[in-house]
Design a protein around this motif. Structure first.
Motif, PDB file in Angstrom:
ATOM      1  N   PRO A 417       1.690  20.950 121.641  1.00  0.00           N
ATOM      2  CA  PRO A 417       0.422  21.690 121.634  1.00  0.00           C
ATOM      3  C   PRO A 417       0.501  23.039 120.930  1.00  0.00           C
ATOM      4  N   TRP A 418       1.719  23.568 120.741  1.00  0.00           N
ATOM      5  CA  TRP A 418       1.886  24.864 120.075  1.00  0.00           C
ATOM      6  C   TRP A 418       1.932  24.746 118.549  1.00  0.00           C
ATOM      7  N   ASN A 419       2.055  23.523 118.049  1.00  0.00           N
ATOM      8  CA  ASN A 419       2.239  23.303 116.615  1.00  0.00           C
ATOM      9  C   ASN A 419       0.889  23.036 115.944  1.00  0.00           C
ATOM     10  N   ASP A 420       0.585  23.791 114.896  1.00  0.00           N
ATOM     11  CA  ASP A 420      -0.691  23.625 114.202  1.00  0.00           C
ATOM     12  C   ASP A 420      -0.609  22.638 113.041  1.00  0.00           C
ATOM     13  N   GLY A 421       0.557  22.002 112.846  1.00  0.00           N
ATOM     14  CA  GLY A 421       0.734  21.105 111.714  1.00  0.00           C
ATOM     15  C   GLY A 421      -0.267  19.971 111.683  1.00  0.00           C
ATOM     16  N   ALA A 422      -0.545  19.382 112.849  1.00  0.00           N
ATOM     17  CA  ALA A 422      -1.486  18.258 112.905  1.00  0.00           C
ATOM     18  C   ALA A 422      -2.882  18.700 112.489  1.00  0.00           C
ATOM     19  N   PHE A 423      -3.305  19.911 112.909  1.00  0.00           N
ATOM     20  CA  PHE A 423      -4.614  20.436 112.515  1.00  0.00           C
ATOM     21  C   PHE A 423      -4.696  20.627 111.004  1.00  0.00           C
ATOM     22  N   VAL A 424      -3.635  21.153 110.425  1.00  0.00           N
ATOM     23  CA  VAL A 424      -3.632  21.433 108.995  1.00  0.00           C
ATOM     24  C   VAL A 424      -3.740  20.138 108.192  1.00  0.00           C
ATOM     25  N   GLU A 440     -14.553  22.796 108.774  1.00  0.00           N
ATOM     26  CA  GLU A 440     -14.951  24.074 109.367  1.00  0.00           C
ATOM     27  C   GLU A 440     -14.733  24.085 110.878  1.00  0.00           C
ATOM     28  N   ARG A 441     -14.979  22.931 111.521  1.00  0.00           N
ATOM     29  CA  ARG A 441     -14.785  22.834 112.966  1.00  0.00           C
ATOM     30  C   ARG A 441     -13.304  23.037 113.317  1.00  0.00           C
ATOM     31  N   LEU A 442     -12.416  22.405 112.550  1.00  0.00           N
ATOM     32  CA  LEU A 442     -10.985  22.563 112.804  1.00  0.00           C
ATOM     33  C   LEU A 442     -10.540  23.999 112.588  1.00  0.00           C
ATOM     34  N   ARG A 443     -11.095  24.637 111.564  1.00  0.00           N
ATOM     35  CA  ARG A 443     -10.724  26.027 111.284  1.00  0.00           C
ATOM     36  C   ARG A 443     -11.116  26.934 112.434  1.00  0.00           C
ATOM     37  N   ARG A 444     -12.263  26.658 113.037  1.00  0.00           N
ATOM     38  CA  ARG A 444     -12.696  27.471 114.185  1.00  0.00           C
ATOM     39  C   ARG A 444     -11.754  27.272 115.365  1.00  0.00           C
ATOM     40  N   ILE A 445     -11.338  26.007 115.568  1.00  0.00           N
ATOM     41  CA  ILE A 445     -10.408  25.722 116.667  1.00  0.00           C
ATOM     42  C   ILE A 445      -9.081  26.450 116.437  1.00  0.00           C
ATOM     43  N   MET A 446      -8.611  26.418 115.199  1.00  0.00           N
ATOM     44  CA  MET A 446      -7.349  27.078 114.877  1.00  0.00           C
ATOM     45  C   MET A 446      -7.453  28.585 115.040  1.00  0.00           C
ATOM     46  N   HIS A 447      -8.597  29.121 114.675  1.00  0.00           N
ATOM     47  CA  HIS A 447      -8.795  30.563 114.818  1.00  0.00           C
ATOM     48  C   HIS A 447      -8.847  30.959 116.287  1.00  0.00           C
ATOM     49  N   GLN A 448      -9.520  30.135 117.096  1.00  0.00           N
ATOM     50  CA  GLN A 448      -9.621  30.430 118.523  1.00  0.00           C
ATOM     51  C   GLN A 448      -8.251  30.405 119.203  1.00  0.00           C
ATOM     52  N   ARG A 449      -7.417  29.496 118.756  1.00  0.00           N
ATOM     53  CA  ARG A 449      -6.082  29.401 119.330  1.00  0.00           C
ATOM     54  C   ARG A 449      -5.117  30.378 118.673  1.00  0.00           C
TER      55      ARG A 449
END
Length: 464
Positions: A417-424, A440-449
Motif C-alpha cells: 500500500p505504500w508503493n505508488d508504482g501501480a498507480f503510475v 486525473e482521478r488517479l493523480r488526485r488519489i496520489m496527491h491525497q496520499r
C-alpha cells in the motif's frame, strides 16, 4: 535403594536394538512390591546411535530413551548435550535443537566452545537474533566470546539479521582474529548486498598478511559479480589461482564462483574458459553457465548448454530451471518455455516454485498472452508476490489492457500500500487509451496520499 546395573551394548547399532534394551530391568523385591528401573545405556552406544541416525522420528526416539533413562543426569558433560543438539540441527529441526540447549542450561550445564557454534547455527536457521544476544552474553561471561569458532558464529548471526554494525563490533573487539572471523565478515557483507564493503574487507585482509582460503574467495568473487567490475574480477582470478596452489588442489566451489563472476561481468568467453578446464563440472557449474548465457540474451547458447548438461548425465535442480526459463523469457520463446516448465514437473519431479511461476507469467505476458498469464497466477499453489504481479502489470501496460491492469493494480496495492508504482503504471495505461478523466482521478488519489514517483537511478562502476 534401587541399584542401576550397566548393560553392555550389543554389536548391532540399530535403533530397535537400543529401544529393546530399555525394556530390560533390574527388579528388587520389597515384600510383595516389585520396583523396576530402565537400564542405563552406554555413552559410546548413545554417540554411535546419534551419529548413525537416519531420520527425525528415529532421533526423537533416541532422545526419548535418553530422557527416560536419565542418561544426561549420570553423564552431564557438555559433549553428550552437544551430540544431541548437533543431531537435531543436521536434521533441520532447529526448534527442537534450541529446546535441547534450553534444557541443558536449566540442568546447570555450561556450554563449551563446541556448544555455542552449534546453537548459533540453529539460531541462524530461526533468525532468532534476540536469543543470540542472550547467548552472546553467556559467551562473554564464560570467556568464549573470542574463541575463533564462537566469534565467527556471532558475526554470521548478526550479519544474517542485517545488524552489520554489531557484526563489525564483534570483529573489531578481538585484535588477534583468525581467518574464520574475516571470512564471516566478508560473507555477511557479500550476502547482505554490501559488495563494495566486502571487497574492501578482502583488501584489508591481504594487507594484514593473511592468505585467503576457498571460503574467502567464494565470498569475494560473489561480491565482485554483484559489482560487475571486470578489472577486479581479473585480479581476483589470480588470487583464486594462488589459493589453489596453497591448498594443493582445485576446489570446485572456487571455480564455480569464477564462472558465476565472469558471467555477471558479461564475459561469457572467460566463464566458458574456466568451465571447460574444470576436471569435473557439477550441477552448479552447468547452472552458472546457463544463467550467464540467459542473463545476457544468448538464448540459443543457454538452451544448448542445458541440452549438453542432460547428455552429460547431470541432473538439473530448481535453480537450473530458473535459468532455463529466464533464458526463454529473454528470447521470447513461449513454446520452449512451456516445454521446459512441463519437463521440470514430469521428467524430474520438481515442484514449481514462485520463481518458476514468475518466469512463466513474465514470458506469457511479454508475448501478449495475458489471459493465460492471469490463469497461471490464479492457479498457483502459493500467493503471488509483488514481482509476479509486477510482471503482469508491465504486460498490461505494454498491450494497454485496462481491465486487467485495474485488477492487477488492486492486488499490488493490497501487497504494498505504500508503493505508488501501480498507480503510475495504471495511469499510463489510462493515458494510452485516452481515458483522461481516469488519469486525473488517479493523480488526485496520489496527491491525497502524498505519493511521489521515485526517480530511477543507476550506479556506474569503474574497472580501474
Amino acid at each position: 535403594m534401587i541399584k542401576l546395573c550397566r548393560i553392555q551394548p550389543p554389536k548391532a547399532t540399530r535403533i530397535s536394538d537400543l529401544l529393546n534394551r530399555s525394556c530390560l530391568t533390574t527388579t528388587t523385591t520389597a515384600g510383595n512390591l516389585d520396583v523396576k528401573s530402565p537400564s542405563i545405556p552406554d555413552p559410546e552406544t548413545i554417540s554411535t546411535q546419534l551419529s548413525h541416525c537416519s531420520c527425525l522420528s528415529e532421533l526423537n526416539q533416541i532422545y526419548a530413551h535418553i530422557i527416560r533413562t536419565q542418561f544426561l543426569h549420570l553423564y552431564p558433560a557438555p559433549f553428550h548435550w552437544n551430540n544431541i543438539i548437533r543431531s537435531y540441527t543436521r536434521r533441520d529441526a532447529p526448534t527442537k535443537s534450541l529446546f535441547v540447549y534450553v534444557s541443558m542450561s536449566r540442568a546447570g550445564v555450561l556450554p563449551d566452545c563446541y556448544t555455542i557454534p552449534i546453537v548459533l547455527k540453529t539460531l541462524c536457521q530461526l533468525f532468532a537474533v534476540e536469543i543470540g544476544r542472550q547467548l552472546h552474553s553467556v559467551a562473554v561471561r564464560i570467556g568464549l566470546d573470542s574463541n575463533e569458532f564462537c566469534e565467527s558464529g556471532f558475526i554470521n548471526l548478526y550479519s544474517k539479521a542485517g545488524e552489520f554494525e554489531n557484526a563489525r563490533n564483534v570483529f573489531d573487539q578481538n585484535p588477534e582474529r583468525k581467518l574464520g572471523s574475516w571470512n564471516a565478515v566478508i560473507a555477511g557483507l557479500s550476502q547482505g548486498g554490501r559488495a563494495r564493503e566486502a571487497v574492501e574487507m578482502f583488501i584489508e585482509l591481504r594487507k594484514c598478511g593473511l592468505l585467503p582460503d576457498d571460503v574467502t574467495m567464494v565470498s569475494v568473487t560473489s561480491a565482485c559479480g554483484g559489482l560487475g567490475d571486470l578489472g577486479l574480477a581479473l585480479q581476483l582470478h589470480k588470487c583464486v589461482y594462488q589459493a589453489e596452489i596453497v591448498a594443493e588442489k582445485s576446489d570446485v566451489l572456487m571455480l564455480n564462483s569464477l564462472v558465476d563472476m565472469y558471467g555477471k561481468c558479461g564475459r561469457m568467453d572467460l566463464a566458458y574458459r574456466v568451465f571447460s578446464r574444470m576436471e569435473q563440472q557439477n550441477v552448479s557449474s552447468w547452472t552458472s553457465m546457463i544463467v550467464g548465457y540467459g542473463m545476457h540474451g544468448h538464448v540459443d547458447e543457454a538452451l544448448e548448454c542445458f541440452r549438453c548438461m542432460r547428455e552429460a548425465g547431470v541432473r538439473p535442480n530448481h535453480v537450473t530451471f530458473v535459468g532455463v526459463l529466464s533464458a526463454c523469457v529473454h528470447g521470447g520463446t513461449v513454446q520452449e518455455g512451456r516445454y521446459y516448465f512441463e519437463m521440470m514437473k514430469k521428467d524430474y519431479g520438481i515442484n514449481p516454485r514462485l520463481q518458476h511461476y514468475g518466469c512463466m507469467v513474465d514470458l506469457l505476458g511479454r508475448a501478449g498472452l495475458l489471459e493465460e498469464a492471469r490463469k497461471m497466477v490464479e492457479d498457483m499453489p502459493m500467493k503471488a508476490n509483488s514481482a509476479v504481479w509486477g510482471c503482469l502489470m508491465g504486460a498490461c501496460e505494454k498491450y494497454g489492457n485496462v481491465k486487467m491492469g485495474e485488477w492487477v493494480a488492486k492486488h499490488l496495492q493490497e501487497l504494498e500500500p505504500w508503493n505508488d508504482g501501480a498507480f503510475v503504471v495504471l495511469s499510463n495505461i489510462y493515458a494510452s487509451r485516452g481515458l483522461w478523466k481516469e488519469v486525473e482521478r488517479l493523480r488526485r488519489i496520489m496527491h491525497q496520499r502524498k505519493l511521489a514517483k521515485v526517480p530511477g537511478y543507476s550506479l556506474a562502476g569503474s574497472a580501474d
